[in-house]
Structures are given as C-alpha cells and as structure tokens.
Scaffold this motif. Structure first.
Motif, PDB file in Angstrom:
ATOM      1  N   LYS A  98       6.525  13.497   7.860  1.00 59.56           N
ATOM      2  CA  LYS A  98       5.596  13.654   6.389  1.00 59.56           C
ATOM      3  C   LYS A  98       4.393  12.403   7.358  1.00 59.56           C
ATOM      4  O   LYS A  98       4.310  11.527   7.474  1.00 59.56           O
ATOM      5  N   PRO A  99       3.265  13.132   6.902  1.00 57.35           N
ATOM      6  CA  PRO A  99       1.581  11.853   7.425  1.00 57.35           C
ATOM      7  C   PRO A  99       1.832  11.123   6.805  1.00 57.35           C
ATOM      8  O   PRO A  99       1.704  10.569   4.599  1.00 57.35           O
ATOM      9  N   VAL A 100       0.926   9.443   7.210  1.00 56.37           N
ATOM     10  CA  VAL A 100       0.493   8.720   6.359  1.00 56.37           C
ATOM     11  C   VAL A 100      -1.024   8.768   5.448  1.00 56.37           C
ATOM     12  O   VAL A 100      -1.983   9.891   6.064  1.00 56.37           O
ATOM     13  N   THR A 101      -1.059   8.567   4.291  1.00 55.23           N
ATOM     14  CA  THR A 101      -2.790   9.667   3.064  1.00 55.23           C
ATOM     15  C   THR A 101      -2.827   8.125   2.595  1.00 55.23           C
ATOM     16  O   THR A 101      -1.716   6.695   2.851  1.00 55.23           O
ATOM     17  N   THR A 102      -3.961   8.214   1.896  1.00 51.62           N
ATOM     18  CA  THR A 102      -4.463   6.861   0.979  1.00 51.62           C
ATOM     19  C   THR A 102      -3.355   6.088   0.253  1.00 51.62           C
ATOM     20  O   THR A 102      -3.431   5.770  -1.038  1.00 51.62           O
ATOM     21  N   SER A 103      -2.611   7.525  -0.225  1.00 52.69           N
ATOM     22  CA  SER A 103      -1.418   7.108  -1.127  1.00 52.69           C
ATOM     23  C   SER A 103       0.596   6.380  -0.644  1.00 52.69           C
ATOM     24  O   SER A 103       0.721   6.577  -1.310  1.00 52.69           O
ATOM     25  N   THR A 104      -0.182   6.700   1.137  1.00 51.19           N
ATOM     26  CA  THR A 104       1.543   5.968   1.241  1.00 51.19           C
ATOM     27  C   THR A 104       1.061   4.983   0.666  1.00 51.19           C
ATOM     28  O   THR A 104       0.215   3.835   0.993  1.00 51.19           O
ATOM     29  N   ILE A 105       2.715   4.371   0.756  1.00 50.40           N
ATOM     30  CA  ILE A 105       2.900   3.468   0.247  1.00 50.40           C
ATOM     31  C   ILE A 105       3.700   1.965   1.355  1.00 50.40           C
ATOM     32  O   ILE A 105       5.012   2.848   1.586  1.00 50.40           O
ATOM     33  N   PHE A 106       3.507   0.995   1.686  1.00 51.78           N
ATOM     34  CA  PHE A 106       3.450   0.453   2.393  1.00 51.78           C
ATOM     35  C   PHE A 106       4.151  -1.158   2.136  1.00 51.78           C
ATOM     36  O   PHE A 106       4.023  -1.699   1.153  1.00 51.78           O
ATOM     37  N   GLN A 107       5.054  -1.475   3.005  1.00 53.49           N
ATOM     38  CA  GLN A 107       6.009  -2.685   2.735  1.00 53.49           C
ATOM     39  C   GLN A 107       4.673  -3.962   2.872  1.00 53.49           C
ATOM     40  O   GLN A 107       4.611  -4.204   4.283  1.00 53.49           O
ATOM     41  N   ALA A 108       4.454  -4.491   1.834  1.00 49.68           N
ATOM     42  CA  ALA A 108       2.879  -5.807   2.485  1.00 49.68           C
ATOM     43  C   ALA A 108       3.478  -6.883   2.699  1.00 49.68           C
ATOM     44  O   ALA A 108       2.339  -8.196   2.928  1.00 49.68           O
ATOM     45  N   GLY A 109       5.127  -7.580   2.788  1.00 59.32           N
ATOM     46  CA  GLY A 109       5.013  -8.522   3.299  1.00 59.32           C
ATOM     47  C   GLY A 109       4.903  -9.930   2.418  1.00 59.32           C
ATOM     48  O   GLY A 109       5.088 -10.102   1.290  1.00 59.32           O
ATOM     49  N   SER A 110       4.173 -10.798   3.348  1.00 58.20           N
ATOM     50  CA  SER A 110       3.484 -11.871   2.349  1.00 58.20           C
ATOM     51  C   SER A 110       2.624 -11.739   2.120  1.00 58.20           C
ATOM     52  O   SER A 110       1.810 -12.644   1.257  1.00 58.20           O
ATOM     53  N   VAL A 111       1.228 -10.369   1.818  1.00 61.37           N
ATOM     54  CA  VAL A 111       0.831 -10.658   1.083  1.00 61.37           C
ATOM     55  C   VAL A 111       0.983 -10.869  -0.524  1.00 61.37           C
ATOM     56  O   VAL A 111       0.577 -11.450  -1.039  1.00 61.37           O
ATOM     57  N   THR A 343     -21.578 -20.083   7.860  1.00 62.12           N
ATOM     58  CA  THR A 343     -21.928 -20.010   6.446  1.00 62.12           C
ATOM     59  C   THR A 343     -21.086 -19.791   5.369  1.00 62.12           C
ATOM     60  O   THR A 343     -21.073 -19.735   4.701  1.00 62.12           O
ATOM     61  N   GLU A 344     -20.227 -18.404   6.498  1.00 62.79           N
ATOM     62  CA  GLU A 344     -19.490 -17.595   4.702  1.00 62.79           C
ATOM     63  C   GLU A 344     -17.815 -17.969   5.007  1.00 62.79           C
ATOM     64  O   GLU A 344     -17.604 -19.222   6.019  1.00 62.79           O
ATOM     65  N   LYS A 345     -17.456 -17.602   3.832  1.00 59.70           N
ATOM     66  CA  LYS A 345     -15.933 -18.495   3.851  1.00 59.70           C
ATOM     67  C   LYS A 345     -15.294 -17.594   3.576  1.00 59.70           C
ATOM     68  O   LYS A 345     -15.581 -16.807   2.288  1.00 59.70           O
ATOM     69  N   TYR A 346     -13.993 -17.041   3.968  1.00 59.28           N
ATOM     70  CA  TYR A 346     -13.533 -15.425   3.816  1.00 59.28           C
ATOM     71  C   TYR A 346     -11.913 -16.544   3.648  1.00 59.28           C
ATOM     72  O   TYR A 346     -11.394 -17.375   4.009  1.00 59.28           O
ATOM     73  N   PHE A 347     -11.049 -15.587   2.653  1.00 63.41           N
ATOM     74  CA  PHE A 347      -9.564 -15.338   2.370  1.00 63.41           C
ATOM     75  C   PHE A 347      -9.102 -15.234   2.486  1.00 63.41           C
ATOM     76  O   PHE A 347      -9.121 -13.409   3.004  1.00 63.41           O
ATOM     77  N   SER A 348      -7.940 -15.186   2.518  1.00 61.87           N
ATOM     78  CA  SER A 348      -7.226 -13.733   3.674  1.00 61.87           C
ATOM     79  C   SER A 348      -5.260 -14.113   3.411  1.00 61.87           C
ATOM     80  O   SER A 348      -4.903 -15.842   3.120  1.00 61.87           O
ATOM     81  N   HIS A 349      -4.595 -13.348   3.620  1.00 64.59           N
ATOM     82  CA  HIS A 349      -2.950 -13.826   4.413  1.00 64.59           C
ATOM     83  C   HIS A 349      -2.469 -12.641   4.794  1.00 64.59           C
ATOM     84  O   HIS A 349      -3.040 -10.689   4.098  1.00 64.59           O
ATOM     85  N   SER A 350      -1.686 -12.714   5.923  1.00 63.93           N
ATOM     86  CA  SER A 350      -0.678 -11.916   6.458  1.00 63.93           C
ATOM     87  C   SER A 350       0.681 -11.463   5.973  1.00 63.93           C
ATOM     88  O   SER A 350       0.568 -12.309   5.424  1.00 63.93           O
ATOM     89  N   GLY A 351       0.914 -10.360   6.545  1.00 61.67           N
ATOM     90  CA  GLY A 351       2.266 -10.371   5.617  1.00 61.67           C
ATOM     91  C   GLY A 351       2.981  -9.403   7.173  1.00 61.67           C
ATOM     92  O   GLY A 351       2.212  -8.024   7.495  1.00 61.67           O
ATOM     93  N   GLY A 352       4.216  -9.840   6.476  1.00 65.18           N
ATOM     94  CA  GLY A 352       5.229  -8.604   8.122  1.00 65.18           C
ATOM     95  C   GLY A 352       6.176  -8.676   7.723  1.00 65.18           C
ATOM     96  O   GLY A 352       6.806  -9.520   7.687  1.00 65.18           O
ATOM     97  N   THR A 353       7.538  -7.524   7.492  1.00 63.20           N
ATOM     98  CA  THR A 353       8.573  -7.369   7.610  1.00 63.20           C
ATOM     99  C   THR A 353       9.046  -6.359   8.117  1.00 63.20           C
ATOM    100  O   THR A 353       8.150  -6.213   9.535  1.00 63.20           O
ATOM    101  N   THR A 354      10.100  -5.890   8.420  1.00 62.09           N
ATOM    102  CA  THR A 354      10.585  -5.590   9.922  1.00 62.09           C
ATOM    103  C   THR A 354      10.358  -4.233   9.765  1.00 62.09           C
ATOM    104  O   THR A 354      10.993  -3.644   8.832  1.00 62.09           O
ATOM    105  N   GLY A 355       9.571  -3.542  10.223  1.00 68.53           N
ATOM    106  CA  GLY A 355       8.921  -2.444  10.447  1.00 68.53           C
ATOM    107  C   GLY A 355       7.856  -1.647   9.786  1.00 68.53           C
ATOM    108  O   GLY A 355       7.510  -0.870  10.269  1.00 68.53           O
ATOM    109  N   PHE A 356       7.141  -3.186   9.434  1.00 70.99           N
ATOM    110  CA  PHE A 356       6.365  -3.217   8.553  1.00 70.99           C
ATOM    111  C   PHE A 356       4.846  -4.066   8.839  1.00 70.99           C
ATOM    112  O   PHE A 356       5.557  -5.586   9.688  1.00 70.99           O
ATOM    113  N   TYR A 357       3.614  -4.127   9.370  1.00 73.01           N
ATOM    114  CA  TYR A 357       2.666  -5.116   9.326  1.00 73.01           C
ATOM    115  C   TYR A 357       1.301  -5.121   8.759  1.00 73.01           C
ATOM    116  O   TYR A 357       0.818  -4.364   9.280  1.00 73.01           O
ATOM    117  N   ARG A 358       1.141  -5.892   8.570  1.00 72.30           N
ATOM    118  CA  ARG A 358      -0.338  -6.419   7.116  1.00 72.30           C
ATOM    119  C   ARG A 358      -1.275  -7.589   8.359  1.00 72.30           C
ATOM    120  O   ARG A 358      -1.093  -8.146   8.170  1.00 72.30           O
TER     121      ARG A 358
END
Length: 358
Positions: A98-111, A343-358
């Motif tokens: 089953k290929p990854v497409t732009t519709s594939t849904i992932f666990q986003a963890g701590s996001v 001079t730029e400021k960035y907002f972010s949040h990473s995340g991971g669960t068992t088997g997934f990483y953002r």
C-alpha cells in the motif's frame, strides 16, 4: 515579546520507520508544471547532512530512506501562506504493498500538544478559562494533589502548556490493541492498567521549563470538565474542522471511515511492524492526533495568518500572539516552541510514537 515574523519554509514532514523497498519510491502525481517538477526534484536529490562540514556531498531522498530504514514518508511544502506541493514516498504498509499518498494518515505524536494549545486558548479567548488561575479551580472530576514539593505554589494552565509546572511524566508508551485502556483518572494517578507513573509535582511551578506530557494530560481533563464534551468531539468541532483539517482526528480508536488511509508503524530496524499496526494513546492532548502533512500545513498557515491579523478561524490575532509567546524562558510557549534564527522567529513542535516520527 512581540513576534514579527514566524515562518516555516518546509514543514509538516511526517515519517514512519521501516525498510525502504526499491519497488516503489514516489507515488504517481497529477500533471504539474516543469518549474514545480524541477523544484520537487531539487528536494528529492539535494539533501545535505544535518551537521555543517560533515561532508560535502548531497544525497537523494531514496538514499536517505534506505540508510535510515524508512519505509515511507510524506512531505508538504508551504510557500507564501499556501501549500506549494505535497507528495508521498514509499509504503504505508509493506506487506500489503500500500503506497504512501498525500491522503495517508500518520500518528503525529506530540504535535497533538500544539493543537491542544489552540483549543485551550480558544477557551481563554471566550473567557471560559483563566490562563493564570490555580488548575484546581477548573478541575471538577479530579483534583491535582499538591504536596510539599510544590512549595505552596499553585500550578496554572499557562504552566501546563509551557511545561513550567514542575510536573512529572515526560511522555507515554501507548497501548497495544487488545490491551485494557486506562481512564484519564487512572493515567493521572498511575493506577493499573495505566503503564505510566502518577502525574505529580517534582518541584515548585515556575522554576524552569521541563517537558511534561503529564501536565498536558491535566489540560485535557480541564477541557472536558469545562466543556462537558468528549475531547475528540470538541477538538473536531472547534479546532480541526474550522481549519479544514478534515482528515485529522483525536479519537483513541480511529473512525471506520479513516482506517483504510492509516499508515502502519515500523520499528527502527525497518522490518518489524508495530504489533497491531499502531499503539493507542488515551492521553489524547499529549499524543493521540492522527493527521496528514497537508492538514498540518493548514494549521501552520492559519497560525501564520492569524498572527498577521489576516485570519481568525479560531483564534484572534491577540490570542495567537499569546499562544506563541514564551511564558518563562525564551523557547517554551503555550503548546509550541520558539526558535530565533537571525531576525526570523520560528514556531515548531516535533512528535513521535512507537513506529512513527514527525
């Protein structure tokens, strides 16, 4: 602190770990312009090491996926407050091809914590919640058990969202399918079948920032105590749907209508799939979000536009500025982390669960 510019050039990159198969690399995409195709090809063939001066060569995306045992990933790029392009690579499930497409849904963890921050600030904006009051004033079905470690100082929602509450439990392990799932009260008190420690004070609030998924889980209970709604229902109606994040959800068990779009998680050797395809996270505010890169891009764009006073689908410009303002230090804001580069400021949040990483 006034935030003048917060930008994401490349964002919402979701990866689930597994071994790369040479039978499939990139999904097929609709016809695009040569200029855009060249732009995508630059990304696919121009990756550089994360450390400067590590070496001088660049790598292809396929090479990096093979090296790091990544079965599949999905990328979205934002430019000028719009989605520039999105593309999937590899397998969402190897055995099923089953290929990854732009519709594939992932666990986003701590996001999850960032979208939780939006929901909480909405309650603050509506004056249903005092960001700086003692959390026990808003908790009705459970109370935080203050002890001597808190040194008679009270914990606020601002402390919870910015990880400055001096609260235990960094993160959560999740539960395999078929295992008994604990209630939020069992999680907070560390009682079986919960597989995490009790959420308690480890030192007084306001001392420093120390990441606490346990504190975020308290914010989840406050939201449900105040709204009298299920967490996943409130987040869908008040946060995800208004932003157009129609493929995203916080349900601990994925809805039937989405199950065929879910990616399977793989362990770091790339060959072993997570038992049952994924773990279940009843700690919803901290870790239960399922999403696509395109949906996450919609959240990023709305945040940028709201900050600039150009959109208020959920939060006003004032509320967004508050959410993106570090509370105690220079980094830990209300559900996101702030980083300054020049001079730029960035907002972010990473995340991971068992088997997934953002």
């Amino acid at each position: 602190m006034t935030l003048k510019t917060i930008s994401f050039t490349l964002t919402a990159l979701l990866i689930f770990l597994g071994s790369m198969s040479s039978q499939l690399f990139a999904q097929s995409v609709p016809p695009i312009s040569k200029a855009l195709a060249d732009k995508i090809k630059q990304v696919e063939n121009g990756l550089v090491p994360w450390a400067k001066h590590q070496d001088s060569r660049s790598y292809s995306l396929e090479e990096r996926m093979t090296k790091y045992n990544v079965n599949g990933l999905s990328i979205v790029v934002i430019k000028n407050y719009k989605i520039d392009w999105a593309k999937g690579y590899g397998w969402a499930n190897v055995a099923q091809k089953k290929p990854v497409t732009t519709s594939t849904i992932f666990q986003a963890g701590s996001v999850s914590k960032s979208l939780n921050g939006v929901a909480i600030l909405k309650l603050v904006q509506e004056k249903k919640l005092d960001l700086y009051a003692d959390i026990n004033e808003d908790l009705s079905t459970w109370k935080f058990p203050y002890d001597s470690l808190s040194k008679n100082k009270k914990i606020s929602m601002a402390n919870l969202l910015s990880h400055t509450g001096g609260i235990t439990v960094h993160g959560f392990y999740g539960y395999k399918k078929g295992e008994e799932i604990p209630t939020i009260y069992e999680i907070l008190d560390g009682k079986k079948p919960a597989n995490s420690a009790p959420v308690r004070s480890m030192y007084e609030p306001g001392k420093m920032a120390e990441y606490s998924g346990g504190g975020i889980t308290i914010s989840q209970l406050i939201l449900t105590d105040l709204t009298k709604k299920k967490y996943e229902d409130y987040l869908w109606a008040e946060v995800l749907k208004p932003m157009g994040m129609t493929q995203s959800f916080f349900n601990s068990s994925p809805p039937e209508s989405r199950k065929n779009l879910l990616a399977s998680g793989y362990l770091q050797n790339g060959k072993e799939m997570v038992e049952g395809n994924y773990h279940i996270y009843p700690e919803q505010a901290a870790a239960s979000l399922w999403s696509t890169p395109t949906d996450l891009a919609k959240y990023v764009i709305e945040t940028q536009l709201s900050l600039n006073g150009k959109s208020n689908k959920i939060l006003s410009q004032e509320s967004t500025k508050l959410r993106l303002t570090p509370y105690l230090d220079d980094e830990s804001a209300l559900g996101v982390f702030i980083e300054k580069k020049g001079t730029e400021k960035y907002f972010s949040h990473s995340g991971g669960t068992t088997g997934f990483y953002r």
